[in-house]
Design an enzyme around this catalytic site. Structure first.
Site, PDB file in Angstrom:
ATOM      1  N   GLY A 151       0.852  -1.188   0.000  1.00  0.00           N
ATOM      2  CA  GLY A 151       0.000   0.000   0.000  1.00  0.00           C
ATOM      3  C   GLY A 151       0.883   1.232   0.000  1.00  0.00           C
ATOM      4  O   GLY A 151       1.983   1.223  -0.560  1.00  0.00           O
ATOM      5  N   ARG A 152       0.419   2.298   0.649  1.00  0.00           N
ATOM      6  CA  ARG A 152       1.175   3.554   0.656  1.00  0.00           C
ATOM      7  C   ARG A 152       2.558   3.370   1.277  1.00  0.00           C
ATOM      8  O   ARG A 152       3.573   3.792   0.721  1.00  0.00           O
ATOM      9  CB  ARG A 152       0.385   4.625   1.437  1.00  0.00           C
ATOM     10  CG  ARG A 152      -0.881   5.076   0.721  1.00  0.00           C
ATOM     11  CD  ARG A 152      -1.708   5.956   1.634  1.00  0.00           C
ATOM     12  NE  ARG A 152      -2.249   5.201   2.745  1.00  0.00           N
ATOM     13  CZ  ARG A 152      -3.538   4.859   2.876  1.00  0.00           C
ATOM     14  NH1 ARG A 152      -4.414   5.235   1.987  1.00  0.00           N
ATOM     15  NH2 ARG A 152      -3.940   4.161   3.917  1.00  0.00           N
ATOM     16  N   ILE A 153       2.615   2.715   2.459  1.00  0.00           N
ATOM     17  CA  ILE A 153       3.915   2.565   3.138  1.00  0.00           C
ATOM     18  C   ILE A 153       4.768   1.515   2.426  1.00  0.00           C
ATOM     19  O   ILE A 153       5.968   1.732   2.197  1.00  0.00           O
ATOM     20  CB  ILE A 153       3.706   2.222   4.635  1.00  0.00           C
ATOM     21  CG1 ILE A 153       2.993   3.393   5.333  1.00  0.00           C
ATOM     22  CG2 ILE A 153       5.043   1.918   5.306  1.00  0.00           C
ATOM     23  CD1 ILE A 153       2.535   3.112   6.750  1.00  0.00           C
ATOM     24  N   THR A 231       6.548  -3.153  11.038  1.00  0.00           N
ATOM     25  CA  THR A 231       6.204  -1.800  11.485  1.00  0.00           C
ATOM     26  C   THR A 231       4.713  -1.546  11.234  1.00  0.00           C
ATOM     27  O   THR A 231       4.289  -0.400  11.135  1.00  0.00           O
ATOM     28  CB  THR A 231       7.039  -0.722  10.746  1.00  0.00           C
ATOM     29  OG1 THR A 231       6.781  -0.832   9.346  1.00  0.00           O
ATOM     30  CG2 THR A 231       8.519  -0.863  11.001  1.00  0.00           C
ATOM     31  N   SER A 232       3.919  -2.637  11.098  1.00  0.00           N
ATOM     32  CA  SER A 232       2.485  -2.432  10.807  1.00  0.00           C
ATOM     33  C   SER A 232       1.668  -2.457  12.102  1.00  0.00           C
ATOM     34  O   SER A 232       1.456  -1.411  12.724  1.00  0.00           O
ATOM     35  CB  SER A 232       1.990  -3.453   9.782  1.00  0.00           C
ATOM     36  OG  SER A 232       2.032  -4.764  10.284  1.00  0.00           O
ATOM     37  N   GLU A 262       1.023  -3.090  23.981  1.00  0.00           N
ATOM     38  CA  GLU A 262       1.879  -1.900  24.035  1.00  0.00           C
ATOM     39  C   GLU A 262       1.465  -1.038  25.212  1.00  0.00           C
ATOM     40  O   GLU A 262       0.261  -0.855  25.422  1.00  0.00           O
ATOM     41  CB  GLU A 262       1.757  -1.110  22.720  1.00  0.00           C
ATOM     42  CG  GLU A 262       2.282  -1.895  21.520  1.00  0.00           C
ATOM     43  CD  GLU A 262       2.168  -1.138  20.198  1.00  0.00           C
ATOM     44  OE1 GLU A 262       1.835   0.055  20.220  1.00  0.00           O
ATOM     45  OE2 GLU A 262       2.425  -1.746  19.150  1.00  0.00           O
ATOM     46  N   HIS A 281       7.012   1.731  18.891  1.00  0.00           N
ATOM     47  CA  HIS A 281       5.949   2.229  17.991  1.00  0.00           C
ATOM     48  C   HIS A 281       6.267   3.669  17.541  1.00  0.00           C
ATOM     49  O   HIS A 281       5.473   4.583  17.766  1.00  0.00           O
ATOM     50  CB  HIS A 281       4.580   2.155  18.685  1.00  0.00           C
ATOM     51  CG  HIS A 281       3.438   2.147  17.708  1.00  0.00           C
ATOM     52  ND1 HIS A 281       2.280   1.440  17.914  1.00  0.00           N
ATOM     53  CD2 HIS A 281       3.271   2.775  16.511  1.00  0.00           C
ATOM     54  CE1 HIS A 281       1.454   1.637  16.899  1.00  0.00           C
ATOM     55  NE2 HIS A 281       2.030   2.435  16.029  1.00  0.00           N
TER      56      HIS A 281
END
Ligand code: NAD
Length: 324
Positions: A151-153, A231-232, A262, A281
């Site tokens: 996608g974008r990332i 990193t998702s 988290e 994060h």
């Protein structure tokens, strides 16, 4: 009386303060649910971090018209409940893709060149041991980078990885013809990606299909020399299976910015492992990006306060107008 806008305490406060011309801005830690419930009774807009925005919360917010997510992942927001109540849900796509991609590449370099371990070595052992007793790293050139979720990332990661002369493959539920053409990335099936990648990086959104999509079976398909980067969202990986994979050497290592729980509890086994890099994060956590994210939220909130449809609706609400 100006309409009340609630913003998570500590999030770009000086930028959100600019809403003061049309609203009363209140900064509150969203984890303090009792206080939040109290403040929500007359709030019109809520800026959301990763704390849950659920039915119980929405019930306390009869005047709420917009949940403006400060970020792009909105898996913590009960979208169906918001839509049913005529509450807009907006997010901040695009403005953070470069920052998350930069971190992803940084983590890949840390893994391939042992940068974190090297820092510890200099501080504690180099001068004591003398000589050079440190494991050699790996070149990125020619290595296969497997991107799950282009996608974008994912796209921003691919365009950076090209500069390292990596071979880039991807898996997504949607074929990305334009990226294939522009970046020369190659589509492969999920399992083929896991089998052939030297680095696997995950960029899917968290949904019912992606929850646990990397479990014991998938980790066993990876090469024992391969590295996993996430990193998702934490729950995309079965964390217990990952701990086992790292302990038993099914894969060489991992770098994680996101976790099932988290903040990551200090007694989580991942914190004791040498072959894993952990960050708290921080995907979008740069000064410039956080400012841009706040400006997007402000634009959406202003639109709602002026009776317009906010410009950055999440895909599930596109085309909807809520009259209230
Ligand atoms: P995006 O929607 O542009 O990209 C997600 C991609 O995943 C899409 O191409 C989609 O088709 C694909 N996808 C969805 N379900 C899939 C499945 N079952 N199998 C394969 N592919 C699937 O989103 P984006 O802007 O690139 O952001 C991706 C995610 O990154 C966000 O949802 C968020 O959770 C996470 N994120 C993390 C940080 C951080 O601080 N670490 C910051 C921003 C975003």
């Amino acid at each position: 009386m100006k309409p009340k806008v609630i913003v998570p305490a500590g999030k770009q406060e000086e930028v959100f303060m600019t809403l003061n011309d049309v609203a009363e801005v209140r900064f509150i830690p969203l984890t303090d649910r009792e206080r939040l419930f109290e403040e929500l009774r007359d709030a019109v807009a809520l800026v959301a971090d990763t704390a849950p925005i659920d039915e119980e919360l929405l019930e306390r917010a009869p005047k709420l018209r917009i949940v403006a997510r400060f970020g792009v992942g909105y898996d913590n927001v009960d979208v169906e409940a918001c839509t049913r109540r005529g509450i807009y849900v907006t997010y901040t796509p695009n403005v953070l893709s470069d920052a998350v991609a930069d971190l992803t590449i940084g983590l890949m370099l840390c893994l391939s060149r042992n940068i974190i371990r090297a820092d510890r070595y200099v501080r504690s052992r180099w001068a004591v041991e003398g000589g050079f007793n440190f494991p050699l790293g790996l070149d990125l050139e020619g290595k296969v980078l497997g991107i799950i979720g282009l996608g974008r990332i994912g796209y921003a990661v691919a365009s950076r990885a090209k500069a390292f002369s990596m071979e880039i493959i991807y898996y997504d539920i949607v074929r990305k013809g334009e990226a294939e053409e522009k970046l020369g990335v190659r589509y492969v099936e999920h399992e083929d990606l896991l089998r052939s990648s030297d680095f696997v990086t995950i960029h899917v959104s968290l949904n019912e299909k992606t929850r646990g999509m990397i479990g014991e079976r998938e980790l066993k398909l990876m090469k024992p020399t391969a590295y996993l980067i996430n990193t998702s969202r934490g729950p995309v990986i079965d964390e217990e299976a990952l701990v086992k994979a790292l302990k038993e050497g099914w894969i060489a290592g991992a770098a994680l910015d996101v976790f099932v729980e988290e903040p990551l509890p200090l007694d989580n086994p991942l914190t004791k492992m040498e072959n894993v890099i952990l960050t708290p994060h921080i995907g979008s956590a740069t000064k410039e990006t956080r400012r841009r994210m706040a400006l997007v939220d402000i634009e959406n909130i202003r639109a709602v306060l002026e009776g317009r449809v906010p410009p950055n609706l999440i895909p599930e609400q596109r085309g909807k107008t809520f009259m209230r």
